[in-house]
Design a protein around this motif. Sequence first.
Motif, PDB file in Angstrom:
ATOM      1  N   ARG A 161       0.603  -0.992   0.397  1.00 14.53           N
ATOM      2  CA  ARG A 161       0.123   0.022   0.248  1.00 14.53           C
ATOM      3  C   ARG A 161       0.803   1.312  -0.197  1.00 14.53           C
ATOM      4  NH1 ARG A 161      -5.045  -2.335   0.830  1.00 14.53           N
ATOM      5  NH2 ARG A 161      -5.342  -3.908   1.724  1.00 14.53           N
ATOM      6  N   ILE A 162       2.303   1.278   1.098  1.00 14.35           N
ATOM      7  CA  ILE A 162       2.852   2.211   0.822  1.00 14.35           C
ATOM      8  C   ILE A 162       2.797   2.192  -0.476  1.00 14.35           C
ATOM      9  CG2 ILE A 162       5.154   3.327   1.964  1.00 14.35           C
ATOM     10  CD1 ILE A 162       4.357   1.837   4.770  1.00 14.35           C
ATOM     11  N   TRP A 163       3.906   1.604  -1.319  1.00 12.46           N
ATOM     12  CA  TRP A 163       4.832   1.554  -2.149  1.00 12.46           C
ATOM     13  C   TRP A 163       3.929   2.448  -3.323  1.00 12.46           C
ATOM     14  CZ3 TRP A 163       9.629   1.886  -1.825  1.00 12.46           C
ATOM     15  CH2 TRP A 163       9.978   2.028  -3.264  1.00 12.46           C
TER      16      TRP A 163
ATOM     17  N   GLN B 104      -6.764  -1.644  -2.561  1.00 14.42           N
ATOM     18  CA  GLN B 104      -6.091  -2.607  -2.825  1.00 14.42           C
ATOM     19  C   GLN B 104      -6.148  -3.835  -3.656  1.00 14.42           C
ATOM     20  OE1 GLN B 104      -6.819  -4.424   0.663  1.00 14.42           O
ATOM     21  NE2 GLN B 104      -6.689  -6.726  -1.117  1.00 14.42           N
ATOM     22  N   PRO B 105      -6.092  -3.536  -5.043  1.00 17.67           N
ATOM     23  CA  PRO B 105      -5.580  -4.112  -6.449  1.00 17.67           C
ATOM     24  C   PRO B 105      -4.516  -4.778  -6.662  1.00 17.67           C
ATOM     25  CG  PRO B 105      -7.637  -2.664  -7.646  1.00 17.67           C
ATOM     26  CD  PRO B 105      -7.540  -2.554  -5.099  1.00 17.67           C
ATOM     27  N   TYR B 106      -3.469  -3.534  -6.448  1.00 18.46           N
ATOM     28  CA  TYR B 106      -2.015  -3.879  -6.137  1.00 18.46           C
ATOM     29  C   TYR B 106      -1.871  -4.755  -4.970  1.00 18.46           C
ATOM     30  CZ  TYR B 106       3.030  -1.968  -6.796  1.00 18.46           C
ATOM     31  OH  TYR B 106       4.254  -1.883  -6.244  1.00 18.46           O
ATOM     32  N   VAL B 107      -2.166  -4.759  -4.076  1.00 22.73           N
ATOM     33  CA  VAL B 107      -1.454  -5.767  -2.947  1.00 22.73           C
ATOM     34  C   VAL B 107      -1.891  -6.824  -3.451  1.00 22.73           C
ATOM     35  CG1 VAL B 107      -2.572  -6.561  -0.874  1.00 22.73           C
ATOM     36  CG2 VAL B 107      -2.629  -4.048  -0.523  1.00 22.73           C
ATOM     37  N   ASN B 108      -3.758  -7.453  -3.908  1.00 20.03           N
ATOM     38  CA  ASN B 108      -3.887  -8.142  -4.299  1.00 20.03           C
ATOM     39  C   ASN B 108      -2.513  -8.886  -5.584  1.00 20.03           C
ATOM     40  OD1 ASN B 108      -6.285  -8.694  -2.541  1.00 20.03           O
ATOM     41  ND2 ASN B 108      -7.878  -7.917  -4.488  1.00 20.03           N
ATOM     42  N   TRP B 109      -2.257  -8.506  -6.292  1.00 23.63           N
ATOM     43  CA  TRP B 109      -1.496  -8.697  -7.473  1.00 23.63           C
ATOM     44  C   TRP B 109      -0.735  -9.238  -6.435  1.00 23.63           C
ATOM     45  CZ3 TRP B 109       3.194  -8.379  -9.820  1.00 23.63           C
ATOM     46  CH2 TRP B 109       2.880  -9.017 -10.795  1.00 23.63           C
ATOM     47  N   VAL B 110       0.303  -7.924  -6.123  1.00 25.99           N
ATOM     48  CA  VAL B 110       1.557  -8.968  -5.305  1.00 25.99           C
ATOM     49  C   VAL B 110       1.624 -10.254  -4.967  1.00 25.99           C
ATOM     50  CG1 VAL B 110       2.970  -7.835  -3.634  1.00 25.99           C
ATOM     51  CG2 VAL B 110       2.090  -6.430  -5.293  1.00 25.99           C
TER      52      VAL B 110
ATOM     53  N   TYR C 136      -1.682   6.147   2.032  1.00 34.47           N
ATOM     54  CA  TYR C 136      -2.164   5.485   1.412  1.00 34.47           C
ATOM     55  C   TYR C 136      -4.026   5.228   1.296  1.00 34.47           C
ATOM     56  CZ  TYR C 136      -1.182   1.938   4.676  1.00 34.47           C
ATOM     57  OH  TYR C 136      -1.862   1.324   5.829  1.00 34.47           O
ATOM     58  N   ASN C 137      -4.948   5.096   0.627  1.00 30.96           N
ATOM     59  CA  ASN C 137      -6.323   4.951   0.442  1.00 30.96           C
ATOM     60  C   ASN C 137      -5.863   3.390   0.462  1.00 30.96           C
ATOM     61  OD1 ASN C 137      -8.938   3.975  -0.975  1.00 30.96           O
ATOM     62  ND2 ASN C 137      -9.308   5.794  -0.265  1.00 30.96           N
ATOM     63  N   VAL C 138      -6.695   2.522   1.196  1.00 28.88           N
ATOM     64  CA  VAL C 138      -6.803   1.190   1.164  1.00 28.88           C
ATOM     65  C   VAL C 138      -7.504   0.868   0.445  1.00 28.88           C
ATOM     66  CG1 VAL C 138      -7.600  -1.187   2.502  1.00 28.88           C
ATOM     67  CG2 VAL C 138      -6.551   1.161   3.719  1.00 28.88           C
ATOM     68  N   LYS C 139      -8.776   1.045  -0.521  1.00 28.88           N
ATOM     69  CA  LYS C 139      -9.140   0.734  -1.389  1.00 28.88           C
ATOM     70  C   LYS C 139      -8.784   0.911  -3.002  1.00 28.88           C
ATOM     71  CE  LYS C 139     -14.500   1.303  -2.904  1.00 28.88           C
ATOM     72  NZ  LYS C 139     -15.310   1.947  -3.474  1.00 28.88           N
ATOM     73  N   LYS C 140      -7.996   1.435  -2.714  1.00 23.11           N
ATOM     74  CA  LYS C 140      -7.730   2.121  -3.859  1.00 23.11           C
ATOM     75  C   LYS C 140      -6.006   1.625  -4.129  1.00 23.11           C
ATOM     76  CE  LYS C 140      -9.078   7.599  -4.672  1.00 23.11           C
ATOM     77  NZ  LYS C 140      -8.563   8.005  -4.567  1.00 23.11           N
TER      78      LYS C 140
END
Length: 159
Positions: A115-117, A129-135, A123-127
């Motif tokens: 999220r930080i990266w 989340q797709p990045y977190v999911n991908w990683v 950061y915005n958790v909702k925005k």
Amino acid sequence: MLRLKTTLILLMASLPMWAQQNDSTTTEEFDWTPVMDAIIWHESKGQPNARNGIYLGVLQIAPVLVRECNNILAARGSKQRFTNEDRRSPEKSKEMFRVIMSKYNRENDIDKACRIWKGGIRYNVKKTQPYVNWVRAYMRKHADDYKQPDSSDSSDSKQ
């Protein structure tokens, strides 16, 4: 609430050990390699000269992040400094990642690191989340790449 706790417990149990490290491990000791490798693949496909606007290098680092790393290092009394050109170096980029995590993610939380990266320290958790999911998906797919050799499999123990 119980359902959420059960889901989290099951999720943690399915993660490899490197993904379960907690805040008892300092950022300097924490193995960020699987996280950084996933982010590197997402951001640049490993290309050191990858550029997207002001972002450069394998981790797509902006000049403001270089300045922030230098501010963190100065506050710690370190003489080490990064330059904008260091963004082209995969090793220097990874060092900058670790500096940022040591300041803003002392818990060594993988999701928070993503999220930080992606979204910065506010950061915005909702925005994000797709990045977190991908990683996370990349890390699961490549988990075998980071397994430690089993000491019982070593040639010394086979006699």
